[in-house]
Design a protein around this motif. Sequence first.
Motif, PDB file in Angstrom:
ATOM      1  N   UNK A 145       0.751  -1.319  -0.074  1.00 11.80           N
ATOM      2  CA  UNK A 145      -0.178   0.175   0.131  1.00 11.80           C
ATOM      3  C   UNK A 145       1.035   1.238   0.035  1.00 11.80           C
ATOM      4  N   UNK A 146       0.388   2.469  -0.417  1.00 10.38           N
ATOM      5  CA  UNK A 146       0.949   3.545  -0.383  1.00 10.38           C
ATOM      6  C   UNK A 146       0.076   4.802   0.000  1.00 10.38           C
ATOM      7  N   UNK A 174      -1.052  -2.404   5.409  1.00  8.01           N
ATOM      8  CA  UNK A 174      -1.725  -1.128   4.789  1.00  8.01           C
ATOM      9  C   UNK A 174      -1.262   0.046   5.477  1.00  8.01           C
ATOM     10  N   UNK A 175      -1.322   1.307   4.789  1.00  5.14           N
ATOM     11  CA  UNK A 175      -0.959   2.423   5.266  1.00  5.14           C
ATOM     12  C   UNK A 175      -2.100   3.381   4.924  1.00  5.14           C
ATOM     13  N   UNK A 220       0.689   9.191   9.653  1.00  6.39           N
ATOM     14  CA  UNK A 220       0.294   8.234   8.805  1.00  6.39           C
ATOM     15  C   UNK A 220       0.007   7.131   9.797  1.00  6.39           C
ATOM     16  N   UNK A 221      -0.826   6.103   9.644  1.00 10.59           N
ATOM     17  CA  UNK A 221      -1.183   4.836  10.230  1.00 10.59           C
ATOM     18  C   UNK A 221      -0.726   3.629   9.266  1.00 10.59           C
ATOM     19  N   UNK A 222      -0.055   2.789  10.066  1.00 12.16           N
ATOM     20  CA  UNK A 222       0.202   1.410   9.068  1.00 12.16           C
ATOM     21  C   UNK A 222      -0.386   0.239  10.137  1.00 12.16           C
ATOM     22  N   UNK A 223      -0.878  -0.634   9.300  1.00 14.27           N
ATOM     23  CA  UNK A 223      -1.340  -1.860   9.910  1.00 14.27           C
ATOM     24  C   UNK A 223      -0.275  -2.910  10.016  1.00 14.27           C
ATOM     25  N   UNK A 246       4.440   7.548   1.461  1.00 13.79           N
ATOM     26  CA  UNK A 246       4.740   6.682   2.221  1.00 13.79           C
ATOM     27  C   UNK A 246       4.300   5.244   1.815  1.00 13.79           C
ATOM     28  N   UNK A 247       5.580   4.293   1.542  1.00 13.95           N
ATOM     29  CA  UNK A 247       5.387   2.935   0.938  1.00 13.95           C
ATOM     30  C   UNK A 247       5.359   1.977   1.834  1.00 13.95           C
TER      31      UNK A 247
END
Length: 306
Positions: A72-73, A114-115, A123-126, A82-83
């Motif tokens: 995701x980006x 995911x992001x 940002x939030x990443x899972x 954000x990658x």
Amino acid sequence: MKRSKGEIEKFDSQFDMLYEDSKVQRYKLVQSTQTDEIMKNTTEICRMITAKHVSEIDVSSCKDKKKPCIKKMSVVQRHYLAVADNDNKAVRIIDTRTGKVTSEISLDCDSVWSVTNVKSDQIVVSLTSFEPDFQHNFLTLTVSASGAISKGNVITTRRLIYDLVAIAQHLYVLHNNDIKVLDMHGNILKTIICDYTSFPSIAVSPDKKTIYLTDYDKSSVQGMTLEGKVIATYKDKDLKRPWGMTVDNEGFVYVRSDGGIYQLTKNCTMIQVLTEDTYGTAITYSGADNRLYVGDDRKVKVYELQ
């Protein structure tokens, strides 16, 4: 002549009737005052939309242990991308103006799935971890104006996460057949029941009133209100295995399908197949430069919308 007299009178009467009926009513089309007002404030009625491939960005790093796999980006700080690199368990920040990696962070997990962008610099990443207990977490990350990345707080959840998007400081998280709405502390505010089968992705309209879901198995796209009411659906035999979606500033929806990108209206009607030779699952839109960024393994393909 005497025998024909009655017929002649009948024909004369019919000719008189035809003459009356054949008179032409004339009309003149006059533009209304309402149209005049609309046209005064209208600079564009329609246009042709194309996607021009302008460049490619290599997201590889010297720290890589495996070939990058972009899941995701998301755009952050206007000009940074954000990658989420799943195979290297890392998040990289890329300056879209130079195509260079400005910073990266390695994460202690088994999967970076995911992001999403929460606000201009956050940002939030899972993250998923299999041991010691099967666990799914959200991690907030802050990105500075120079592109430097730093860790924030962790939000823990036990359920499998397919995708997420942030709306007004709330996280809309896709699970199995429902969406959980969380605050930034992980508290569940609402549950939205959804009818999808597998591997969905989620996106939100620019006015934050409509969310869009893809269904990988059903090969469909749905638009629904924030309360879960389905208001639009797109399904087509050529839309195969959609996975990855984004929305631009005008509300156009871009969906990744096998080998191409579909462009839909905000009401989920087909506009065109924008590209036919683009693979990968990650896709995001940048309003700063009106471009689509499409992840394809270790590279990000850049398309300028014209």
